[in-house]
Write a protein that holds these residues in place. Structure first.
Motif, mmCIF file in Angstrom:
data_model
loop_
_atom_site.group_PDB
_atom_site.id
_atom_site.type_symbol
_atom_site.label_atom_id
_atom_site.label_comp_id
_atom_site.label_asym_id
_atom_site.label_seq_id
_atom_site.Cartn_x
_atom_site.Cartn_y
_atom_site.Cartn_z
ATOM 1 N N LEU A 91 -61.555 13.008 68.552
ATOM 2 C CA LEU A 91 -62.568 12.524 67.635
ATOM 3 C C LEU A 91 -63.766 12.545 68.442
ATOM 4 N N ALA A 148 -63.036 8.556 61.423
ATOM 5 C CA ALA A 148 -61.814 8.065 61.639
ATOM 6 C C ALA A 148 -61.165 7.411 60.792
ATOM 7 N N GLU A 149 -62.223 6.724 59.911
ATOM 8 C CA GLU A 149 -61.626 5.814 58.745
ATOM 9 C C GLU A 149 -61.940 6.279 57.491
ATOM 10 N N ARG A 179 -52.455 7.785 70.828
ATOM 11 C CA ARG A 179 -53.681 7.252 69.970
ATOM 12 C C ARG A 179 -55.089 7.350 71.063
ATOM 13 N N ILE A 209 -55.901 10.900 70.376
ATOM 14 C CA ILE A 209 -56.489 11.138 69.080
ATOM 15 C C ILE A 209 -58.118 10.484 69.393
ATOM 16 N N ASP A 210 -58.291 9.285 70.014
ATOM 17 C CA ASP A 210 -59.634 9.051 70.241
ATOM 18 C C ASP A 210 -60.578 9.715 70.856
ATOM 19 N N ARG A 270 -58.139 9.303 61.126
ATOM 20 C CA ARG A 270 -57.245 9.031 62.274
ATOM 21 C C ARG A 270 -55.926 8.836 61.646
#
Length: 266
Positions: A121, A130-131, A114, A117-118, A92
């Protein structure tokens, strides 16, 4: 409407002519494989479509508009990433840094960015990335993240320059299948550069084959023939079909594989 229109296009690099007087149209929503020997102009053509390489002659239009740098309708995955990602960044944070222009420190982006981006993904089935630190990702996961980066801004045209490099055969299939799904699901036009046709068989609608300053666009059966490829390669080519695969041969060599690294980044 055509997604990409080339009108008597001529492209040269360093005084060397790569494409000469090319005219063709790529239909909106088509998934097109971009093939040809290295040095034939695959990367240069993509850069010209992006407005980063000025034609020596002729014109390029994207969705009916003249090309220019920063066209919002185009998403691009370069063969070599301009700014190697900080391997400590999470997926992310890497995408946020892309939106923020690769600034130092943890990037701060808007709520709208944001959400974008979500969405990107999720579109590439990359929510689990993401993490995850970039350093902990496999080659296929990294390419999935880079495709997500190209999707930010929700483009209508994807230019993917050799996204299968350094991936094993299974991961190549996963990435091609992903891009095919994205094309169908979101109505994306895709120009997908590869060095071997078999990587794309069964996924692409058409092939755009470059060589010898010329370009031929059509279905695989229309383009991948001994007559056409002999003209593009400038040497006698045999096309052998076996077990659902196609082998482009010259003098007993599988020419797509053997000649892959002759002229990089053209």
């Amino acid at each position: 409407m055509s997604a990409i229109s080339l009108d008597h296009l001529t492209l040269s690099v360093g005084g060397r002519s790569l494409l000469s007087d090319i005219s063709l149209d790529i239909a909106e929503g088509a998934f097109v494989g971009l093939l040809g020997p290295n040095g034939s102009g695959k990367t240069t053509l993509m850069r010209a479509i992006l407005g980063l390489r000025r034609p020596q002659a002729g014109r390029i239009a994207v969705f009916g508009e003249p090309v220019g740098q920063g066209h919002a309708a185009i998403g691009y995955l370069p063969q070599t990433h301009a700014a190697p990602p900080d391997v400590g960044l999470s997926g992310r944070a890497f995408l946020a840094a892309s939106v923020a222009g690769h600034r130092f420190g943890l990037p701060i982006v808007s709520a709208a960015a944001r959400r974008d981006i979500d969405w990107a993904l999720e579109a590439v089935d990359g929510v689990a990335l993401a993490e995850r630190p970039f350093s902990a990702m496999s080659g296929g996961q990294r390419q999935r993240l880079l495709i997500a980066e190209a999707l930010i801004g929700r483009p209508r045209l994807l230019l993917l320059d050799e996204p299968l490099i350094s991936l094993d055969q299974h991961q190549q299939h996963v990435i091609v299948t992903l891009v095919r799904r994205l094309s169908k699901e979101f109505g994306l036009t895709v120009l997908f550069s590869a060095h071997e046709l078999n990587q794309l068989l069964g996924a692409i609608d058409q092939v755009l084959y470059l060589g010898g300053g010329a370009a031929v666009l059509g279905t695989v059966d229309e383009v991948v023939t001994p007559e056409t490829l002999s003209r593009l390669y400038g040497t006698k080519i045999d096309v052998i079909r076996a077990s659902g695969r196609i082998f482009v041969m010259s003098g007993g060599e599988h020419i797509e594989r053997e000649h892959h690294h002759d002229h990089a980044h053209l």
